[in-house]
Enzyme design. Sequence first.
Site, PDB file in Angstrom:
ATOM      1  N   GLY A  33      22.884  53.379  29.881  1.00  0.00           N
ATOM      2  CA  GLY A  33      22.225  52.353  30.669  1.00  0.00           C
ATOM      3  C   GLY A  33      21.963  51.096  29.860  1.00  0.00           C
ATOM      4  O   GLY A  33      22.713  50.734  28.949  1.00  0.00           O
ATOM      5  N   GLY A  34      20.850  50.439  30.165  1.00  0.00           N
ATOM      6  CA  GLY A  34      20.510  49.187  29.495  1.00  0.00           C
ATOM      7  C   GLY A  34      20.339  49.325  28.001  1.00  0.00           C
ATOM      8  O   GLY A  34      20.503  48.350  27.255  1.00  0.00           O
ATOM      9  N   GLY A  49      51.388  27.774  18.728  1.00  0.00           N
ATOM     10  CA  GLY A  49      49.938  27.690  18.752  1.00  0.00           C
ATOM     11  C   GLY A  49      49.273  28.716  17.871  1.00  0.00           C
ATOM     12  O   GLY A  49      48.165  28.499  17.372  1.00  0.00           O
ATOM     13  N   ALA A  50      49.920  29.863  17.664  1.00  0.00           N
ATOM     14  CA  ALA A  50      49.341  30.898  16.812  1.00  0.00           C
ATOM     15  C   ALA A  50      49.213  30.413  15.371  1.00  0.00           C
ATOM     16  O   ALA A  50      48.264  30.770  14.665  1.00  0.00           O
ATOM     17  CB  ALA A  50      50.186  32.163  16.876  1.00  0.00           C
TER      18      ALA A  50
END
Length: 527
Positions: free
Chosen positions: A182-183, A417-418
């Site tokens: 859970g949280g 771009g890499a």
Amino acid sequence: MTVVDQTPSEPTDARGRVAELHSLREQARRGPSDRATETQHAKGKLTARERIALLLDEGSFKEVEQLRRHRATGFGLEAKKPYTDGVITGWGTVEGRTVFVYAHDFRIFGGALGEAHATKIHKIMDMAIAAGAPLVSLNDGAGARIQEGVSALAGYGGIFQRNTKASGVIPQISVMLGPCAGGAAYSPALTDFVFMVRDTSQMFITGPDVVRAVTGEEITQNGLGGADVHASVSGVAAFAYDDEQSCLEDVRFLLSLLPSNNRETAPREETGDPTDRRTEALINLVPANPNQSYDIRKVVEEIADDGEYFEIQPGWAQNVVVALARFDGHVTGIVANQPSSMAGVLDIHASEKAARFVQFCDAFSIPLVTLVDVPGFLPGVDQEHNGIIRHGAKLLYAYCNATVPRIQLILRKAYGGAYIVMDSRSIGADVSLAWPSNEIAVMGAEGAANVIFRREIAAAEDPDLERAQKIKEYQTELMHPYYAAERGLVDDVIDPADTRSALIGALAMLRSKYADMPSRKHGNPPV
């Protein structure tokens, strides 16, 4: 589980009060019962105090609020008020340096968090931030204490707020040694590193029962959120181990590589490895053929002090390697493309993994060395639809925003771009070096020739011969090893055998680097 209410008797004199104090402390140290301890051991799990003893230097632990008890009433809680309220908090040392710690005690209320339990954690987190020392959480709890309702939930909110406040200020390490559902799982996710132990630790927001009810899928707790799942599939965990002892041993080792806070530097350790040691093996270790794979870890072993390094998230996004190593005794972060996995291409997960590591190193003044051998970003509909642009920008942002010393070393190919994203000179690398085998270009020679010379190739009597000639022409004109150096985008082309000494020299030169950033509250990175 039955927890006996240990109400102190009324002492008659000072000596009696002291004796009673020691008795209460001993009760708190023993825990609820021998049977509860045996049950914990039967699950293959250590107790909270046993774990703290393994983590910290012997005899160094100083406990805080050992006699704290909850004040809740109703649902039978008034009859069960054990000391510590299910969490051990305090501080000690790891290799002589102060470290703060809290450890859930699963033997008490299943380690579930209530108001008093949470308040103890809040206090130790505040103390860690104020003292400027790392915080380690040893997690083994069943979530919020249902009987205390919203008070328990508010306790988690206080932990999350402090995790965020401490981020980039002190190192935060979460060690998962039991369930975390859970949280509660969001606190480890907010910390710098998550360690998990196979079979005994799990993390998930909704458990198998909820998954089955909502989606109809059948899955076990380990299959849903076990150590190997988070270390190799989700990327939530950085490390997975077979037992608690080896896990905590590596937590100690990681702490030895980190500064205590963002105002200090990581401790230097004299290794005895000569700074001018030549790395002749690199000449044959990295194949000249750019299409032939190799293990970049072997390169790291050659250049790092004594060949030692500590790899982060080794099981996730294996096409990029991130690690901490020492150069001349100084801790340095390494980001490296991994040609043996997906040819070292950058994809969504690799970009996220590297970006977070770069951000961590920058936050704690750890210099960065980037080893580049990248053919580009991974093409594909799945990558584009899942946001490779946004995720790739995370790595770009992390490097552009980093003010620590940054050195780029191009081993072989660096395309498109890499190349830019992998800490090129154009985005702020302080020093850019390359081997004579480097190929820096918009794309590979074959693809480039097919685009630029497509008409000439199509019109030729022998298209294959023409294509081969044009590929050679492109390589000669735009991809030769000194093309980038001639234009100042690479500072020097070095002999691979001089790699270690060149990196150490550059790092020494940059040790006093100062970067003046524009005034702002904070940036807005792509998240």
